[in-house]
Design a protein around this motif. Structure first.
Motif, mmCIF file in Angstrom:
data_model
loop_
_atom_site.group_PDB
_atom_site.id
_atom_site.type_symbol
_atom_site.label_atom_id
_atom_site.label_comp_id
_atom_site.label_asym_id
_atom_site.label_seq_id
_atom_site.Cartn_x
_atom_site.Cartn_y
_atom_site.Cartn_z
ATOM 1 N N LEU A 145 0.833 -1.198 0.000
ATOM 2 C CA LEU A 145 0.000 0.000 0.000
ATOM 3 C C LEU A 145 0.871 1.252 0.000
ATOM 4 N N TRP A 146 1.937 1.232 0.786
ATOM 5 C CA TRP A 146 2.853 2.372 0.864
ATOM 6 C C TRP A 146 3.512 2.632 -0.492
ATOM 7 N N LYS A 148 2.352 1.784 -3.441
ATOM 8 C CA LYS A 148 1.328 2.245 -4.376
ATOM 9 C C LYS A 148 1.030 3.725 -4.157
ATOM 10 N N GLU A 149 0.943 4.139 -2.896
ATOM 11 C CA GLU A 149 0.700 5.553 -2.590
ATOM 12 C C GLU A 149 1.848 6.423 -3.090
ATOM 13 N N LEU A 150 3.088 5.933 -2.934
ATOM 14 C CA LEU A 150 4.247 6.680 -3.409
ATOM 15 C C LEU A 150 4.200 6.838 -4.923
ATOM 16 N N ASN A 152 1.592 6.791 -6.936
ATOM 17 C CA ASN A 152 0.532 7.723 -7.326
ATOM 18 C C ASN A 152 0.926 9.172 -7.036
ATOM 19 N N ALA A 153 1.565 9.393 -5.886
ATOM 20 C CA ALA A 153 1.991 10.745 -5.534
ATOM 21 C C ALA A 153 3.058 11.237 -6.508
ATOM 22 N N GLN A 250 10.422 5.087 5.489
ATOM 23 C CA GLN A 250 9.066 5.581 5.263
ATOM 24 C C GLN A 250 8.927 7.041 5.721
ATOM 25 N N TYR A 253 7.111 11.984 1.835
ATOM 26 C CA TYR A 253 7.534 12.134 0.449
ATOM 27 C C TYR A 253 8.116 13.524 0.209
#
Length: 260
Positions: A145-146, A148-150, A152-153, A250, A253
């Protein structure tokens, strides 16, 4: 932490010799320890394709990532090399001298990089006479999930408003792509501004970088969009992801933009 000494040498070939040999991707030759042959770009590309245009050093990017992978494949077991090379790039390859200078240096690198960078995906290894074996551990749902979020960002920052994906031919007819944003002629000087954004960190196998393919890329854009070359204002843009060490911890960003 135990370390081993690795001697890394860089020799830069003249542009004239590269033209004569028609071999531009190997204009920088890198040697590890006492090896007589330079590191093989082709062999490292079989593992990960970051930079078909060649190796480089002295900054964080696709060419240094390819070099870090090649070095790690030489000094560590293959599975370990694939896991640690981005960390190796951030700490050792990006910190090397000016990319336009040759060097002959000794690097003190960790014997056990898995422990050194506290990586969760493989357990620590021990050097034995038997073949090293590693469990094929699947990433946790939290890590997936982490990541994937990175992704997309990063994608939302990397693609400028009004930009579109543009396909072009890179080195050796390699299919490549980038983002383009074309701004109408300036009322003062009549120049058309083209902002090209590299997407090698966003799309796997995006091909030759916008810098290494600048000549053919500008020519293709001018021809297809009917822009007189003398009226072209060309801007290159790179958006860097956080370093591998930052991602491992982590941390929030932070995307750094480079314009030229």
């Amino acid at each position: 932490m135990k370390t081993i000494t690795v001697r890394l040498q860089c020799q830069i070939r003249s542009i004239e010799l590269s033209k004569t040999l028609n071999d531009y991707e190997n204009d920088r030759l890198y040697y590890v320890n006492d090896d007589k042959l330079p590191l093989s770009l082709a062999e490292s590309l079989k593992v990960r394709n970051h930079s078909p245009s060649g190796f480089n050093h002295g900054y964080g990017g696709s060419c240094p990532a390819q070099l870090a992978l090649a070095v790690c494949l030489r000094i560590y077991p293959d599975k370990v090399a694939e896991q640690v090379y981005q960390f190796f790039k951030d700490e050792f390859i990006a910190a090397l001298p000016n990319p336009h200078q040759e060097f002959n240096l000794r690097l003190e690198v960790p014997v056990d990089p898995i422990v050194y960078w506290d990586l969760p995906f493989y357990s620590s290894y021990e050097e034995t006479e038997a073949e090293n074996e590693y469990p094929d551990e699947e990433p946790t749902a939290e890590i997936e999930l982490w990541e994937k979020e990175l992704a997309n960002a990063y994608r939302s920052v990397n693609k400028l408003p009004g930009a579109f994906r543009y396909d072009f031919i890179g080195y050796h007819n390699y299919q490549s792509c980038c983002y383009l944003r074309i701004i109408n002629p300036n009322i003062d000087d009549g120049k058309v501004t083209v902002i090209t954004t590299d997407i090698n960190e966003e799309i796997k196998d995006a091909g030759t970088s916008i810098t290494n393919s600048a000549e053919q890329l500008t020519t293709q854009v001018c021809q297809e969009h009917e822009i007189p070359s003398q009226k072209l204002r060309w801007i290159e843009r790179y958006v860097r992801k956080p370093s591998a060490c930052q991602l491992q911890r982590q941390q929030p960003y932070k995307f750094e933009e480079e314009w030229s």
